[in-house]
Scaffold this active site. Sequence first.
Site, mmCIF file in Angstrom:
data_model
loop_
_atom_site.group_PDB
_atom_site.id
_atom_site.type_symbol
_atom_site.label_atom_id
_atom_site.label_comp_id
_atom_site.label_asym_id
_atom_site.label_seq_id
_atom_site.Cartn_x
_atom_site.Cartn_y
_atom_site.Cartn_z
ATOM 1 N N ALA A 28 0.824 -1.207 0.000
ATOM 2 C CA ALA A 28 0.000 0.000 0.000
ATOM 3 C C ALA A 28 0.857 1.256 0.000
ATOM 4 C CB ALA A 28 -0.929 -0.008 1.215
ATOM 5 N N TYR A 29 2.064 1.163 0.540
ATOM 6 C CA TYR A 29 2.954 2.326 0.597
ATOM 7 C C TYR A 29 3.272 2.814 -0.811
ATOM 8 C CZ TYR A 29 7.057 5.154 1.796
ATOM 9 O OH TYR A 29 7.951 6.183 1.943
ATOM 10 N N GLY A 30 3.659 1.895 -1.685
ATOM 11 C CA GLY A 30 3.966 2.280 -3.058
ATOM 12 C C GLY A 30 2.762 2.853 -3.776
ATOM 13 N N SER A 81 0.270 4.452 -2.375
ATOM 14 C CA SER A 81 0.000 5.797 -1.846
ATOM 15 C C SER A 81 0.949 6.826 -2.432
ATOM 16 C CB SER A 81 0.092 5.795 -0.317
ATOM 17 O OG SER A 81 1.435 5.632 0.138
ATOM 18 N N LYS A 82 2.209 6.455 -2.600
ATOM 19 C CA LYS A 82 3.185 7.408 -3.133
ATOM 20 C C LYS A 82 2.997 7.625 -4.633
ATOM 21 C CE LYS A 82 5.297 8.324 0.734
ATOM 22 N NZ LYS A 82 5.229 9.670 1.328
#
Length: 259
Positions: free
Chosen positions: A163-165, A167-168
């Site tokens: 999810a981090y990727g 979001s970015k």
Amino acid sequence: MTSQPYLAELFSLQGRVALVTGGSSGIGRAIAGALARAGARVVVVARREKELVETVEELRAEGCRADWVSGDLGTRDGVRAVARDAVELAGEPDILVNSAGINLRPPLGELGEDVWDTTLAVNLEAPFLLGQRFGPGMAERGFGRIIHVTSQQAHRAFVQSGAYGVSKGGLESLARSQAEAWSPHGVTCNTLVPGFVMTPLNARLADDPGKVAELAARTMVGRNGLAEDFAGAAVFLAGGASAYVTGQSIFVDGGLSVH
């Protein structure tokens, strides 16, 4: 024109107000310090009061104008409260830096809805809401700078992007949408893209010396990043020198992305 007035015209932030989320540690703290030392009045936003006080006291000791707001960027009400409190302290910002981030990256097959929701709320929705709150006012005044701090994971998947990727990647798209909406009115919107930087957000990787060395070897300069590597780029994007730079993702990564 002599060099000092010329440089001031290009890079001075005197008379500007900056709001920096995630400004009490890591890249955000380095950016907050750079903007303050370039002349801006800075409002530092984060959760932990102790680190906020330490950051602001350090800047004030150098003669900078700085204040802090403690708040939760993980909820819509929290974001609105942060915006309200920051304006009460320093007025409407000319510069918005979204550096706050949460780094929860379990394997995608194990990633639950709670991690997804939390990550997207802090990393993407909070910058959107702050942009909606401040972007139109910047446009009305004819000057504004919105700067997002993203990640290599916005462009390539590695070390469990999850999810981090997402979001970015969304944050970089948001910058382009903001640029389309407001750049005709003097508001530039860009992202700074780090490589691997030794900050608390990367503590999980920093505990693996082999991985740290491997990442350093992938750069062109032969080392991993430091928070202070972002100072100059942030001052450039926050001031008059970058008036014709908008909708861009600027890599500050020692060449990692092109090596």
